[in-house]
Design a protein around this motif. Sequence first.
Motif, PDB file in Angstrom:
ATOM      1  N   THR A  57      13.661  34.695  26.930  1.00  0.00           N
ATOM      2  CA  THR A  57      15.028  34.252  26.674  1.00  0.00           C
ATOM      3  C   THR A  57      15.248  32.953  27.428  1.00  0.00           C
ATOM      4  O   THR A  57      15.284  32.943  28.664  1.00  0.00           O
ATOM      5  N   VAL A  58      15.360  31.867  26.685  1.00  0.00           N
ATOM      6  CA  VAL A  58      15.529  30.545  27.307  1.00  0.00           C
ATOM      7  C   VAL A  58      16.937  30.032  27.031  1.00  0.00           C
ATOM      8  O   VAL A  58      17.396  30.040  25.889  1.00  0.00           O
ATOM      9  N   THR A  59      17.613  29.621  28.098  1.00  0.00           N
ATOM     10  CA  THR A  59      18.949  29.049  27.965  1.00  0.00           C
ATOM     11  C   THR A  59      18.920  27.645  28.534  1.00  0.00           C
ATOM     12  O   THR A  59      18.350  27.444  29.609  1.00  0.00           O
ATOM     13  N   THR A  60      19.496  26.686  27.818  1.00  0.00           N
ATOM     14  CA  THR A  60      19.585  25.328  28.362  1.00  0.00           C
ATOM     15  C   THR A  60      21.039  25.045  28.731  1.00  0.00           C
ATOM     16  O   THR A  60      21.957  25.422  28.002  1.00  0.00           O
ATOM     17  N   GLU A  61      21.216  24.426  29.883  1.00  0.00           N
ATOM     18  CA  GLU A  61      22.571  24.178  30.390  1.00  0.00           C
ATOM     19  C   GLU A  61      22.685  22.753  30.908  1.00  0.00           C
ATOM     20  O   GLU A  61      21.830  22.311  31.691  1.00  0.00           O
ATOM     21  N   ALA A  62      23.758  22.068  30.523  1.00  0.00           N
ATOM     22  CA  ALA A  62      24.045  20.755  31.112  1.00  0.00           C
ATOM     23  C   ALA A  62      24.522  20.991  32.545  1.00  0.00           C
ATOM     24  O   ALA A  62      25.419  21.811  32.778  1.00  0.00           O
ATOM     25  N   LEU A  63      23.899  20.341  33.484  1.00  0.00           N
ATOM     26  CA  LEU A  63      24.299  20.501  34.891  1.00  0.00           C
ATOM     27  C   LEU A  63      24.138  19.174  35.614  1.00  0.00           C
ATOM     28  O   LEU A  63      23.080  18.552  35.564  1.00  0.00           O
ATOM     29  N   ASP A  64      25.200  18.771  36.296  1.00  0.00           N
ATOM     30  CA  ASP A  64      25.103  17.666  37.247  1.00  0.00           C
ATOM     31  C   ASP A  64      25.146  18.314  38.634  1.00  0.00           C
ATOM     32  O   ASP A  64      26.181  18.853  39.050  1.00  0.00           O
ATOM     33  N   VAL A  65      24.039  18.270  39.344  1.00  0.00           N
ATOM     34  CA  VAL A  65      23.962  18.999  40.624  1.00  0.00           C
ATOM     35  C   VAL A  65      24.913  18.437  41.670  1.00  0.00           C
ATOM     36  O   VAL A  65      25.173  19.100  42.682  1.00  0.00           O
ATOM     37  N   THR A  66      25.423  17.220  41.431  1.00  0.00           N
ATOM     38  CA  THR A  66      26.381  16.678  42.403  1.00  0.00           C
ATOM     39  C   THR A  66      27.754  17.351  42.272  1.00  0.00           C
ATOM     40  O   THR A  66      28.620  17.130  43.106  1.00  0.00           O
ATOM     41  N   ASN A  67      27.920  18.136  41.211  1.00  0.00           N
ATOM     42  CA  ASN A  67      29.193  18.819  40.958  1.00  0.00           C
ATOM     43  C   ASN A  67      29.055  20.299  41.362  1.00  0.00           C
ATOM     44  O   ASN A  67      28.448  21.098  40.653  1.00  0.00           O
ATOM     45  N   GLY A  68      29.634  20.639  42.504  1.00  0.00           N
ATOM     46  CA  GLY A  68      29.493  22.003  43.036  1.00  0.00           C
ATOM     47  C   GLY A  68      30.111  23.061  42.128  1.00  0.00           C
ATOM     48  O   GLY A  68      29.584  24.168  42.022  1.00  0.00           O
ATOM     49  N   ASP A  69      31.220  22.725  41.470  1.00  0.00           N
ATOM     50  CA  ASP A  69      31.861  23.698  40.572  1.00  0.00           C
ATOM     51  C   ASP A  69      30.938  24.037  39.402  1.00  0.00           C
ATOM     52  O   ASP A  69      30.844  25.193  38.974  1.00  0.00           O
ATOM     53  N   GLN A  70      30.249  23.010  38.882  1.00  0.00           N
ATOM     54  CA  GLN A  70      29.312  23.266  37.771  1.00  0.00           C
ATOM     55  C   GLN A  70      28.174  24.184  38.219  1.00  0.00           C
ATOM     56  O   GLN A  70      27.747  25.072  37.485  1.00  0.00           O
ATOM     57  N   PHE A  71      27.686  23.951  39.429  1.00  0.00           N
ATOM     58  CA  PHE A  71      26.574  24.788  39.911  1.00  0.00           C
ATOM     59  C   PHE A  71      27.058  26.228  40.127  1.00  0.00           C
ATOM     60  O   PHE A  71      26.386  27.203  39.765  1.00  0.00           O
ATOM     61  N   ASP A  72      28.260  26.384  40.703  1.00  0.00           N
ATOM     62  CA  ASP A  72      28.828  27.734  40.878  1.00  0.00           C
ATOM     63  C   ASP A  72      28.933  28.443  39.526  1.00  0.00           C
ATOM     64  O   ASP A  72      28.574  29.625  39.392  1.00  0.00           O
ATOM     65  N   ALA A  73      29.429  27.710  38.522  1.00  0.00           N
ATOM     66  CA  ALA A  73      29.633  28.324  37.199  1.00  0.00           C
ATOM     67  C   ALA A  73      28.293  28.711  36.575  1.00  0.00           C
ATOM     68  O   ALA A  73      28.164  29.786  35.969  1.00  0.00           O
ATOM     69  N   LEU A  74      27.286  27.862  36.738  1.00  0.00           N
ATOM     70  CA  LEU A  74      25.967  28.148  36.156  1.00  0.00           C
ATOM     71  C   LEU A  74      25.400  29.447  36.746  1.00  0.00           C
ATOM     72  O   LEU A  74      24.901  30.322  36.011  1.00  0.00           O
TER      73      LEU A  74
END
Length: 249
Positions: A57-74
């Motif tokens: 099961t492969v999922t691709t996600e847009a992530l900017d690691v400089t954005n902490g909220d995005q990392f939390d959500a991922l």
Amino acid sequence: MATRFESKTAVVSGAGGALGASVAQSFAAEGVKSLILADLNPAALEALANSLPSDITVTTEALDVTNGDQFDALIADTVERFGTVDTLVNTAGIVSPNARIHNLSTTDWERAFSVNLTGTFHGIRAVARALRKKSPVSIVNIASVSGLTAWAYAAPYCASKAGVIHLTRVAALEYAKEGLRVNAVCPGTFPSALHEGLPQEALDSIEAKHPLGFGTPTDITGAVLYLASDESSWVTGQSIVVDGGYSLP
Ligand SMILES: NC(=O)c1ccc[n+]([C@@H]2O[C@H](COP(=O)([O-])OP(=O)(O)OC[C@H]3O[C@@H](n4cnc5c(N)ncnc54)[C@H](O)[C@@H]3O)[C@@H](O)[C@H]2O)c1
């Protein structure tokens, strides 16, 4: 076939790049159940996902690691969907301009820190928020041998990677009793997009400093997967150097 990651869920940041893709392919070759591939570059993620075996099961996600909220959500979404994250490999990274300190702007300095060090901090923090005391996780940070040895013309990169190595130690200590292991790998040079634009003479001179010559991403993935796996269950806070002998002299 090795099956160290059978039934495991792995998240790879920077999976669109040379090392991140190689780490993802290695997880796949070792039977990982679910793979979450995250990067700024969605096209690279799609190409990688299409190359992986269809039983994962492969999922691709847009992530900017400089954005902490995005990392939390991922991480929170992954836990909700798959029950946990067994391992996070923080691979996203950038180099800084090839320049001496007096010619660098504050923006050059901060950019390297925001991706390389703050991005790694965001990944560790997201996992700690979601899973400490709940589920064991092995976090593997990609630092660099340049975080241990000084490279002229690369102060922001070297200093930010030294920060990753020390952040790894502090995080390991803070979370050892709460189920999280945190380690790092310090690669020497393997040619990738990071070196685009460097003149051939510069590349030749870097290669000459590696007794075993330049590496390839697959030279690095063995150490990454060891640290990500249960084989390293009594290892935490360490930075494993995989550098073709660069740091020996
Ligand atoms: N190539 C080398 O010689 C070498 C040596 C030592 C350490 N490293 C480290 O290995 C890691 C991977 O490097 P690589 O050579 O595969 O480089 P690469 O450029 O091929 O891959 C880096 C990936 O990180 C992604 N990325 C950059 N900024 C991001 C952000 N803000 N959010 C999410 N993703 C982002 C890029 O889109 C790219 O896909 C980096 O951390 C690098 O510093 C590389």
